[in-house]
Write a protein that holds these residues in place. Sequence first.
Motif, PDB file in Angstrom:
ATOM      1  N   LEU A 159     116.641   7.264  85.183  1.00 38.09           N
ATOM      2  CA  LEU A 159     116.688   6.719  83.828  1.00 38.09           C
ATOM      3  C   LEU A 159     116.646   5.201  83.853  1.00 38.09           C
ATOM      4  CD1 LEU A 159     117.249   6.939  80.742  1.00 38.09           C
ATOM      5  CD2 LEU A 159     119.680   6.936  81.313  1.00 38.09           C
ATOM      6  N   HIS A 160     117.472   4.601  84.688  1.00 38.01           N
ATOM      7  CA  HIS A 160     117.527   3.143  84.775  1.00 38.01           C
ATOM      8  C   HIS A 160     116.202   2.580  85.295  1.00 38.01           C
ATOM      9  CE1 HIS A 160     121.542   4.813  85.057  1.00 38.01           C
ATOM     10  NE2 HIS A 160     122.042   3.674  84.613  1.00 38.01           N
ATOM     11  N   THR A 161     115.640   3.230  86.302  1.00 42.07           N
ATOM     12  CA  THR A 161     114.371   2.765  86.864  1.00 42.07           C
ATOM     13  C   THR A 161     113.260   2.859  85.826  1.00 42.07           C
ATOM     14  OG1 THR A 161     115.110   3.609  89.009  1.00 42.07           O
ATOM     15  CG2 THR A 161     112.787   3.028  88.805  1.00 42.07           C
ATOM     16  N   GLY A 162     113.265   3.933  85.037  1.00 41.59           N
ATOM     17  CA  GLY A 162     112.255   4.079  84.001  1.00 41.59           C
ATOM     18  C   GLY A 162     112.366   3.003  82.937  1.00 41.59           C
ATOM     19  N   ILE A 163     113.585   2.627  82.600  1.00 41.79           N
ATOM     20  CA  ILE A 163     113.776   1.567  81.611  1.00 41.79           C
ATOM     21  C   ILE A 163     113.254   0.238  82.150  1.00 41.79           C
ATOM     22  CG2 ILE A 163     115.523   0.201  80.403  1.00 41.79           C
ATOM     23  CD1 ILE A 163     117.156   2.797  80.166  1.00 41.79           C
ATOM     24  N   VAL A 164     113.546  -0.053  83.405  1.00 39.81           N
ATOM     25  CA  VAL A 164     113.028  -1.288  84.016  1.00 39.81           C
ATOM     26  C   VAL A 164     111.500  -1.254  84.058  1.00 39.81           C
ATOM     27  CG1 VAL A 164     112.935  -2.619  86.152  1.00 39.81           C
ATOM     28  CG2 VAL A 164     115.115  -1.697  85.349  1.00 39.81           C
ATOM     29  N   PHE A 165     110.945  -0.100  84.395  1.00 43.50           N
ATOM     30  CA  PHE A 165     109.482   0.081  84.417  1.00 43.50           C
ATOM     31  C   PHE A 165     108.881  -0.248  83.041  1.00 43.50           C
ATOM     32  CE2 PHE A 165     106.121   3.116  83.225  1.00 43.50           C
ATOM     33  CZ  PHE A 165     105.117   2.753  84.114  1.00 43.50           C
ATOM     34  N   ALA A 166     109.472   0.293  81.984  1.00 42.91           N
ATOM     35  CA  ALA A 166     108.963   0.039  80.636  1.00 42.91           C
ATOM     36  C   ALA A 166     109.130  -1.422  80.251  1.00 42.91           C
ATOM     37  CB  ALA A 166     109.678   0.939  79.638  1.00 42.91           C
ATOM     38  N   LEU A 167     110.261  -2.012  80.616  1.00 47.63           N
ATOM     39  CA  LEU A 167     110.545  -3.402  80.262  1.00 47.63           C
ATOM     40  C   LEU A 167     109.565  -4.352  80.952  1.00 47.63           C
ATOM     41  CD1 LEU A 167     112.287  -5.564  78.954  1.00 47.63           C
ATOM     42  CD2 LEU A 167     113.852  -5.410  80.891  1.00 47.63           C
ATOM     43  N   VAL A 168     109.310  -4.137  82.233  1.00 44.56           N
ATOM     44  CA  VAL A 168     108.397  -5.013  82.965  1.00 44.56           C
ATOM     45  C   VAL A 168     106.982  -4.905  82.402  1.00 44.56           C
ATOM     46  CG1 VAL A 168     107.338  -5.445  85.208  1.00 44.56           C
ATOM     47  CG2 VAL A 168     109.787  -4.997  85.056  1.00 44.56           C
ATOM     48  N   ASN A 169     106.541  -3.679  82.116  1.00 48.88           N
ATOM     49  CA  ASN A 169     105.198  -3.517  81.538  1.00 48.88           C
ATOM     50  C   ASN A 169     105.105  -4.185  80.170  1.00 48.88           C
ATOM     51  OD1 ASN A 169     103.098  -1.568  82.985  1.00 48.88           O
ATOM     52  ND2 ASN A 169     105.154  -0.862  83.526  1.00 48.88           N
ATOM     53  N   LEU A 170     106.195  -4.123  79.403  1.00 52.55           N
ATOM     54  CA  LEU A 170     106.210  -4.789  78.104  1.00 52.55           C
ATOM     55  C   LEU A 170     106.152  -6.302  78.264  1.00 52.55           C
ATOM     56  CD1 LEU A 170     106.512  -4.442  75.016  1.00 52.55           C
ATOM     57  CD2 LEU A 170     108.981  -4.556  75.344  1.00 52.55           C
ATOM     58  N   ALA A 171     106.883  -6.819  79.237  1.00 53.50           N
ATOM     59  CA  ALA A 171     106.913  -8.269  79.443  1.00 53.50           C
ATOM     60  C   ALA A 171     105.573  -8.811  79.938  1.00 53.50           C
ATOM     61  CB  ALA A 171     108.022  -8.629  80.438  1.00 53.50           C
ATOM     62  N   LEU A 172     104.788  -7.959  80.623  1.00 58.31           N
ATOM     63  CA  LEU A 172     103.504  -8.401  81.192  1.00 58.31           C
ATOM     64  C   LEU A 172     102.319  -7.951  80.343  1.00 58.31           C
ATOM     65  CD1 LEU A 172     104.160  -7.608  84.978  1.00 58.31           C
ATOM     66  CD2 LEU A 172     104.385  -9.802  83.813  1.00 58.31           C
ATOM     67  N   TRP A 173     102.546  -7.681  79.052  1.00 58.00           N
ATOM     68  CA  TRP A 173     101.485  -7.152  78.191  1.00 58.00           C
ATOM     69  C   TRP A 173     100.273  -8.082  78.110  1.00 58.00           C
ATOM     70  CZ3 TRP A 173      99.687 -10.009  74.147  1.00 58.00           C
ATOM     71  CH2 TRP A 173     100.479 -11.097  73.742  1.00 58.00           C
ATOM     72  N   TRP A 174     100.501  -9.391  78.314  1.00 59.43           N
ATOM     73  CA  TRP A 174      99.448 -10.385  78.122  1.00 59.43           C
ATOM     74  C   TRP A 174      98.497 -10.519  79.303  1.00 59.43           C
ATOM     75  CZ3 TRP A 174      99.978 -14.047  81.925  1.00 59.43           C
ATOM     76  CH2 TRP A 174     101.234 -14.093  82.554  1.00 59.43           C
ATOM     77  N   LEU A 175      98.875 -10.025  80.463  1.00 58.35           N
ATOM     78  CA  LEU A 175      98.030 -10.210  81.645  1.00 58.35           C
ATOM     79  C   LEU A 175      96.643  -9.583  81.521  1.00 58.35           C
ATOM     80  CD1 LEU A 175     100.359  -9.988  84.792  1.00 58.35           C
ATOM     81  CD2 LEU A 175      98.870 -11.869  84.094  1.00 58.35           C
ATOM     82  N   PRO A 176      96.493  -8.400  80.922  1.00 61.13           N
ATOM     83  CA  PRO A 176      95.142  -7.823  80.809  1.00 61.13           C
ATOM     84  C   PRO A 176      94.172  -8.656  79.981  1.00 61.13           C
ATOM     85  CG  PRO A 176      96.791  -6.113  80.535  1.00 61.13           C
ATOM     86  CD  PRO A 176      97.523  -7.425  80.535  1.00 61.13           C
TER      87      PRO A 176
ATOM     88  N   TRP B  41     110.229  -1.622  92.502  1.00 62.80           N
ATOM     89  CA  TRP B  41     110.753  -1.407  93.858  1.00 62.80           C
ATOM     90  C   TRP B  41     111.805  -2.443  94.226  1.00 62.80           C
ATOM     91  CZ3 TRP B  41     110.671   2.840  96.456  1.00 62.80           C
ATOM     92  CH2 TRP B  41     109.656   3.769  96.249  1.00 62.80           C
ATOM     93  N   LEU B  42     111.672  -3.678  93.718  1.00 57.56           N
ATOM     94  CA  LEU B  42     112.703  -4.683  93.955  1.00 57.56           C
ATOM     95  C   LEU B  42     114.012  -4.281  93.284  1.00 57.56           C
ATOM     96  CD1 LEU B  42     110.724  -8.037  93.557  1.00 57.56           C
ATOM     97  CD2 LEU B  42     111.663  -7.070  95.665  1.00 57.56           C
ATOM     98  N   PHE B  43     113.921  -3.710  92.085  1.00 58.15           N
ATOM     99  CA  PHE B  43     115.114  -3.227  91.389  1.00 58.15           C
ATOM    100  C   PHE B  43     115.783  -2.107  92.180  1.00 58.15           C
ATOM    101  CE2 PHE B  43     116.891  -0.014  88.476  1.00 58.15           C
ATOM    102  CZ  PHE B  43     117.910  -0.750  87.893  1.00 58.15           C
ATOM    103  N   VAL B  44     114.985  -1.172  92.689  1.00 58.17           N
ATOM    104  CA  VAL B  44     115.529  -0.066  93.471  1.00 58.17           C
ATOM    105  C   VAL B  44     116.145  -0.584  94.772  1.00 58.17           C
ATOM    106  CG1 VAL B  44     114.928   2.065  94.695  1.00 58.17           C
ATOM    107  CG2 VAL B  44     113.935   1.591  92.460  1.00 58.17           C
ATOM    108  N   ALA B  45     115.497  -1.570  95.394  1.00 58.98           N
ATOM    109  CA  ALA B  45     116.039  -2.146  96.625  1.00 58.98           C
ATOM    110  C   ALA B  45     117.377  -2.837  96.358  1.00 58.98           C
ATOM    111  CB  ALA B  45     115.046  -3.141  97.212  1.00 58.98           C
ATOM    112  N   ALA B  46     117.466  -3.541  95.221  1.00 56.46           N
ATOM    113  CA  ALA B  46     118.722  -4.224  94.886  1.00 56.46           C
ATOM    114  C   ALA B  46     119.845  -3.226  94.652  1.00 56.46           C
ATOM    115  CB  ALA B  46     118.527  -5.092  93.643  1.00 56.46           C
ATOM    116  N   ALA B  47     119.498  -2.009  94.211  1.00 59.67           N
ATOM    117  CA  ALA B  47     120.499  -0.974  93.983  1.00 59.67           C
ATOM    118  C   ALA B  47     120.844  -0.194  95.237  1.00 59.67           C
ATOM    119  CB  ALA B  47     120.011  -0.013  92.902  1.00 59.67           C
ATOM    120  N   GLY B  48     120.168  -0.474  96.355  1.00 58.86           N
ATOM    121  CA  GLY B  48     120.471   0.195  97.612  1.00 58.86           C
ATOM    122  C   GLY B  48     119.677   1.454  97.885  1.00 58.86           C
TER     123      GLY B  48
END
Length: 290
Positions: free
Chosen positions: A42-59, A77-84
């Motif tokens: 759940l947490h990883t999915g939220i980060v996934f959605a947030l990052v994609n939202l923040a990078l909407w302008w790159l395309p 993957w950096l988020f998952v690594a930080a969580a161990g």
Amino acid sequence: MSAGAAAVVEAMAAGERRGVTPELRTAYSRSGLSHLLAVSGLHTGIVFALVNLALWWLPLFRRGHLLKNLLAAVAVWLFVAAAGFPPSAVRAAAMCTVLQAALASASEYVGLNALAAAGFGMLVWNPNWLGDISFQLSFVAVAAILAWGVPLCRRCRTRWKGVNVVVDAYLIGFVATAATAPLVSHTFGVVPLAGLAVNPLAIALAGVVVFGGALWMLAPVGFLAPAFGFVTGSAAEGISALARLTASLPGGTADYTLGGWPTAAVYAVFALATLAAWSGEPKRNVPLRT
């Protein structure tokens, strides 16, 4: 923000659970909300959605969509690594990576195929994960959501978007909780009956906590600290209050341990029911060209 709320925010946003008191952990466990205190899919999915939202302008730039998908996968993957590298978060990150690759190449994404690929890759990397309860709960929950939750959401679609959001949240939470209940009973000796009803609301509040925490880590702006603290703290306090209330309800939790063979039998019935439901779906006729 109170100390208890701060501890819950740290647990949900960063996987740091040392500040959560034993009393609060018990309340979360007996209410069926303990999965919210660990960094999970759940947490990883939220980060996934947030990052994609923040990078909407790159395309908007040349080959920007490729860079966007690459950066989003790296951030997850950096988020998952930080969580161990907890197994449930690794599973979610693997599936998110497959989804990012599908988006980058305009290919079809099949959730069950991605889930199977994630499981195979994880067990090749670390076969001991097969006996890890978080690995088992994560895969059972996601398999149930893909096999039953998503089709149920489609069948219950209405003309009102607001109603659809509420119904989808409840159905997904209900299916995941029901699917993992036998395994939870077998492992922990508890059946959180009330958790079937309160999980959707708790997950929505947890989304606010994780979203706010991840946004703060990505864009730490000092003058917004009070606002972030108020929003995430209020949501965390709401989840804790819900956990305590649910755990204290008469009949809200049943102390029952399901044996090994009965647990296997329940999941065998689930699997057979899923296959029967799939076989009953109308088949598509694909004409052969000559």
